[in-house]
Design an enzyme around this catalytic site. Sequence first.
Site, short mmCIF file in Angstrom:
data_model
loop_
_atom_site.label_atom_id
_atom_site.label_comp_id
_atom_site.label_asym_id
_atom_site.label_seq_id
_atom_site.Cartn_x
_atom_site.Cartn_y
_atom_site.Cartn_z
N TYR A 44 0.82 -1.17 -0.19
CA TYR A 44 0.13 -0.03 0.00
C TYR A 44 0.83 1.35 -0.08
CZ TYR A 44 -5.10 -0.62 0.15
OH TYR A 44 -6.44 -0.71 -0.40
N GLU A 69 -0.54 4.54 -0.65
CA GLU A 69 -1.56 5.83 -0.63
C GLU A 69 -0.57 7.32 -0.66
OE1 GLU A 69 -4.79 5.66 1.79
OE2 GLU A 69 -5.90 4.16 0.65
N ASP A 101 -7.21 14.17 -25.04
CA ASP A 101 -7.03 12.72 -24.36
C ASP A 101 -6.25 11.97 -25.50
OD1 ASP A 101 -7.25 9.99 -23.66
OD2 ASP A 101 -9.73 10.07 -23.33
N THR A 136 -4.14 6.55 -21.97
CA THR A 136 -3.86 5.37 -21.22
C THR A 136 -2.21 5.08 -21.60
OG1 THR A 136 -4.52 4.53 -23.40
CG2 THR A 136 -6.22 4.54 -21.92
N LYS A 138 -1.98 1.29 -25.18
CA LYS A 138 -2.24 1.24 -26.68
C LYS A 138 -0.93 1.25 -27.45
CE LYS A 138 -6.98 2.65 -25.85
NZ LYS A 138 -7.58 3.20 -24.47
N ARG A 165 -1.66 -1.90 -18.59
CA ARG A 165 -2.97 -1.14 -18.69
C ARG A 165 -2.97 -0.08 -17.54
NH1 ARG A 165 -5.63 -4.12 -22.13
NH2 ARG A 165 -7.43 -2.60 -22.06
N1 PLP Z 1 -9.73 7.68 -23.46
C1 PLP Z 1 -9.90 7.23 -25.09
C2 PLP Z 1 -9.73 8.18 -26.07
C3 PLP Z 1 -10.06 5.96 -25.11
O1 PLP Z 1 -9.82 5.36 -26.44
C4 PLP Z 1 -10.09 5.14 -24.10
C5 PLP Z 1 -9.99 3.61 -24.16
O2 PLP Z 1 -10.29 3.05 -25.20
C6 PLP Z 1 -10.05 5.64 -22.68
C7 PLP Z 1 -9.94 6.91 -22.71
C8 PLP Z 1 -10.35 4.84 -21.47
O3 PLP Z 1 -9.41 3.87 -21.40
P1 PLP Z 1 -9.62 2.72 -20.28
O4 PLP Z 1 -10.06 1.69 -20.87
O5 PLP Z 1 -8.16 2.41 -19.88
O6 PLP Z 1 -10.45 3.30 -18.95
#
Ligand code: PLP
Length: 436
Positions: free
Chosen positions: A61, A63, A212, A238, A241, A247
């Site tokens: 842990y 935190e 994002d 993320t 990918k 992950r």
């Molecule tokens: N943002 C975008 C643009 C995504 O394509 C994804 C997942 O495919 C996410 C956020 C969310 O990721 P997670 O599945 O790890 O929560």
Amino acid sequence: MAHDALSDGLIDLLRRNDPAMAALMEKERQRQETTIELIASENHVSPAVMHTMGSWLTNKYAEGYPGARYYGGCEFHDQIEDLARERAKKLFGCRFANVQPHSGAQANMAVFMAVLKAGETFSSLLLKDGGHLSHGMSLNFSGVYFKPVFYPLHYDLAHPESERIDYDAARKLVREHRPKVLMCGYSAYPRTIDFARFRSIADEVGALLVADVAHIAGLCASGVHPSPFPHAHIVTTTTHKTLRGPRGGLILTNDEDLARKIDKAVFPGVQGGPLMHVIASKAVAFGEALRPEFRTYCERVVANARALAAALIRRGFRITTGGTDNHLMLVDLRAKSADLTGADAEKWLEAAGLICNKNGIPNDPRPPRVCSGIRLGTPAVTTRSMGPEQMDAIAGLIDRVLSGGGQADVLASVRAGVKELCAQFAMPGMAAPVEV
Ligand code: PLP
């Protein structure tokens, strides 16, 4: 089949301790080895990234943040998290990184919590046009607790910018609704994102620009797609990918005040203890992405995507926007056959060992569960060292399945072709090609 020693050791251990799980994990390993992974959001990680996750670091842990934890015994976890943060900052060329989000959606949730109050307005692209559910879908926290206003794509196929972001319409919408946050970055958008243009739109109303880059993170980090910095105020992503890590999620910024708010929003805002084994694995993946070979990998990802798109077009498929600039493409199946649906295509292709997902195309008249398209991506096949020649072969296999209307003999024959291809291109960590 020969695999890296740690994987084989794990299976031996589980055979003795938990045979049911050993059997399932072996089946899944074999599935991955003998199928072609075309899901744009997936990849095959290196043995170093994979095994760092399966380590004793999961026992702790931690935190809080390095230097300010709520538990004793965090000396080395502080150093691990610092290493991950330093590498993330170097990779994306920014000043602050939070490596604790458990996933991409958690990263977005923390950002919303950091910069918006419940009920406030933000702007993003519709889910059905390539956005993500954490960008305002009605059942997601982002749509339940906040107020999304969606900017559109060009829907007119006669327009030269058809199926691409309509920046002028986005500007008009933002002027009208004055959102506090403008989001860009998508789940199914095959073209380059103009971050500078989005920033100029955000600046008109004093909105924060949140990029994002979950899908294109590896391409941004390696310079194969333009960087969201210095344009975006906050970048979320993320790590699993195109970035080819474990992950997880990541939040980046250059703004000290925002960084403080983000740290507080991640913990204690939306999460408890960080997944230290995953954070360590993120650090390993960032280390890999900082090597020059990673840029070559990303260049190949894009070259393969272009080759696959061109090979499908030659076989009579329509690719939305006419092609791709990144790692993914959307195939409009109706050009091939008016009756063909995304749902059928996904099912038949899976039966033949070609793994992808059904996906709506812009302005899709069919409901999402049926839809008219599939989304294809090249990060995983590129990791397996496949190149343009194999992309042409894969397009041929896809064409045979979809032209065959799901006929069993066609599926069986393509399945054999897929296994043959997989046998020549090992997944990372496999000491030898798979036996067919
Ligand atoms: N943002 C975008 C643009 C995504 O394509 C994804 C997942 O495919 C996410 C956020 C969310 O990721 P997670 O599945 O790890 O929560």
